[in-house]
Design a protein around this motif. Structure first.
Motif, PDB file in Angstrom:
ATOM      1  N   ASP A 163     -18.414   6.393 -23.673  1.00 13.17           N
ATOM      2  CA  ASP A 163     -19.297   5.328 -24.162  1.00 13.17           C
ATOM      3  C   ASP A 163     -18.540   4.016 -24.300  1.00 13.17           C
ATOM      4  O   ASP A 163     -19.057   2.944 -23.956  1.00 13.17           O
ATOM      5  CB  ASP A 163     -19.896   5.722 -25.513  1.00 13.17           C
ATOM      6  N   SER A 220     -21.798  11.902 -26.728  1.00  9.86           N
ATOM      7  CA  SER A 220     -22.234  10.547 -26.404  1.00  9.86           C
ATOM      8  C   SER A 220     -23.504  10.186 -27.165  1.00  9.86           C
ATOM      9  O   SER A 220     -24.285  11.060 -27.546  1.00  9.86           O
ATOM     10  CB  SER A 220     -22.493  10.457 -24.890  1.00  9.86           C
ATOM     11  N   GLY A 223     -25.524   8.247 -25.506  1.00  7.79           N
ATOM     12  CA  GLY A 223     -26.388   7.982 -24.363  1.00  7.79           C
ATOM     13  C   GLY A 223     -27.209   9.201 -23.985  1.00  7.79           C
ATOM     14  O   GLY A 223     -26.671  10.289 -23.781  1.00  7.79           O
ATOM     15  N   HIS A 224     -28.516   9.050 -23.874  1.00  8.25           N
ATOM     16  CA  HIS A 224     -29.368  10.177 -23.499  1.00  8.25           C
ATOM     17  C   HIS A 224     -29.275  10.420 -21.988  1.00  8.25           C
ATOM     18  O   HIS A 224     -28.762   9.587 -21.239  1.00  8.25           O
ATOM     19  CB  HIS A 224     -30.808   9.942 -23.970  1.00  8.25           C
ATOM     20  N   ALA A 236     -29.531   7.895 -19.092  1.00  9.14           N
ATOM     21  CA  ALA A 236     -28.514   6.842 -19.073  1.00  9.14           C
ATOM     22  C   ALA A 236     -27.111   7.364 -18.793  1.00  9.14           C
ATOM     23  O   ALA A 236     -26.185   6.569 -18.612  1.00  9.14           O
ATOM     24  CB  ALA A 236     -28.506   6.103 -20.418  1.00  9.14           C
ATOM     25  N   ARG A 237     -26.932   8.699 -18.731  1.00 13.46           N
ATOM     26  CA  ARG A 237     -25.580   9.248 -18.583  1.00 13.46           C
ATOM     27  C   ARG A 237     -25.416  10.199 -17.404  1.00 13.46           C
ATOM     28  O   ARG A 237     -24.372  10.224 -16.771  1.00 13.46           O
ATOM     29  CB  ARG A 237     -25.176   9.986 -19.877  1.00 13.46           C
ATOM     30  N   LYS A 261     -33.226   8.208 -29.702  1.00 12.86           N
ATOM     31  CA  LYS A 261     -32.184   7.502 -30.470  1.00 12.86           C
ATOM     32  C   LYS A 261     -31.800   8.227 -31.752  1.00 12.86           C
ATOM     33  O   LYS A 261     -30.839   7.849 -32.416  1.00 12.86           O
ATOM     34  CB  LYS A 261     -32.674   6.092 -30.809  1.00 12.86           C
TER      35      LYS A 261
END
Length: 263
Positions: free
Chosen positions: A142, A175, A177-178, A181-182, A220
């Motif tokens: 991240d 992370s 990030g879901h 996004a990853r 989130k």
């Protein structure tokens, strides 16, 4: 002559502005000098995202106590200390900040002298190929993605992690990030690993009474655990060598088989 300029929808403008604001607030996390300043001014230990007990259930099925483990971007987290006390006794810790590495060496030189700490850039690891059974990363990917040239730097980092992982070794990345996004950062044709994703509610979300449907639906509210197991290379069986016969040549097997032909 008129030049028409289409104005983006108001909602799009809002999203672009919000994304830009988030990038500005987080860009410093990708700069080594930020971490040097932070560790000099805030020497106390701090754990990003989750403490070990919160992610332990994702570690124990994938990492054995006798495994050689590399903790990348260790910072001043208690993660390796807690893992050591849980039976993981071979842990190497690296960070790009010389300040925090010296702080951690000093802290553990008598308390847990087996913990190893070394200044190193995760994009240029100084270890031979296949050195570790497991690599753990809590927030380091991240941070790399917050800096300049983020995609290229992430590819270098992940390529180095893949290189030092032993065959069938495991990389665990924690992370914020879901998956949308990853996941694409882990997918390159030269990396042959199997990906599994777990999610854990953030510490700010109370799970005592269970999550509401609204909380469960909001990505989130979670941290995401990416578990990547390196696959053994596929070794193709050698193709049989077929002997070429001279024109008109017939061996005994051919003669015998021809006797069973029905004309």
């Amino acid at each position: 002559f008129f030049l028409m300029i289409r104005r983006p929808p108001r909602s799009t403008l809002g999203r672009s502005s919000a994304a830009s604001d988030v990038y500005k607030r987080q860009a410093h996390y990708g700069k080594p000098e930020y971490w040097e300043d932070r560790y000099q001014s805030e020497p106390g230990q701090f754990d990003w995202y989750q403490k070990y007990h919160g992610i332990r259930d994702c570690f124990t099925p994938n990492i054995l106590p006798g495994h050689k483990i590399l903790n990348v971007g260790c910072g001043n987290s208690k993660l390796s200390e807690d893992m050591y006390k849980d039976g993981y006794v071979s842990i190497s810790n690296i960070d790009i900040s010389a300040t925090v590495i010296e702080q951690m060496k000093e802290k553990y030189k008598e308390e847990i002298p087996d913990l190893r700490f070394e200044v190193m850039d995760v994009k240029s690891l100084k270890y031979p190929n296949n050195s570790f059974d497991a690599v753990i990363d809590k927030g380091t990917l991240d941070s790399v993605l917050c800096g300049d040239c983020s995609s290229a730097n992430a590819a270098e980092m992940l390529g180095e992690i893949y290189r030092v992982l032993a065959v069938t070794g495991t990389y665990i990345c924690v992370s914020y990030g879901h998956p949308p996004a990853r996941k694409h950062f882990f997918e390159r044709p030269e990396w042959n690993w199997e990906l599994k994703v777990e999610k854990i509610a953030k510490l700010t979300i109370s799970t005592t009474a269970g999550l509401t449907k609204e909380e469960e639906a909001d990505y989130k509210n979670f941290h995401y655990i990416y578990i990547l197991k390196k696959k053994a290379p596929i070794i193709e069986a050698p193709k049989p060598i077929v002997e070429q016969k001279a024109e008109g040549e017939e061996n005994e097997d051919d003669k015998q088989s021809s006797n069973h032909l029905i004309y």
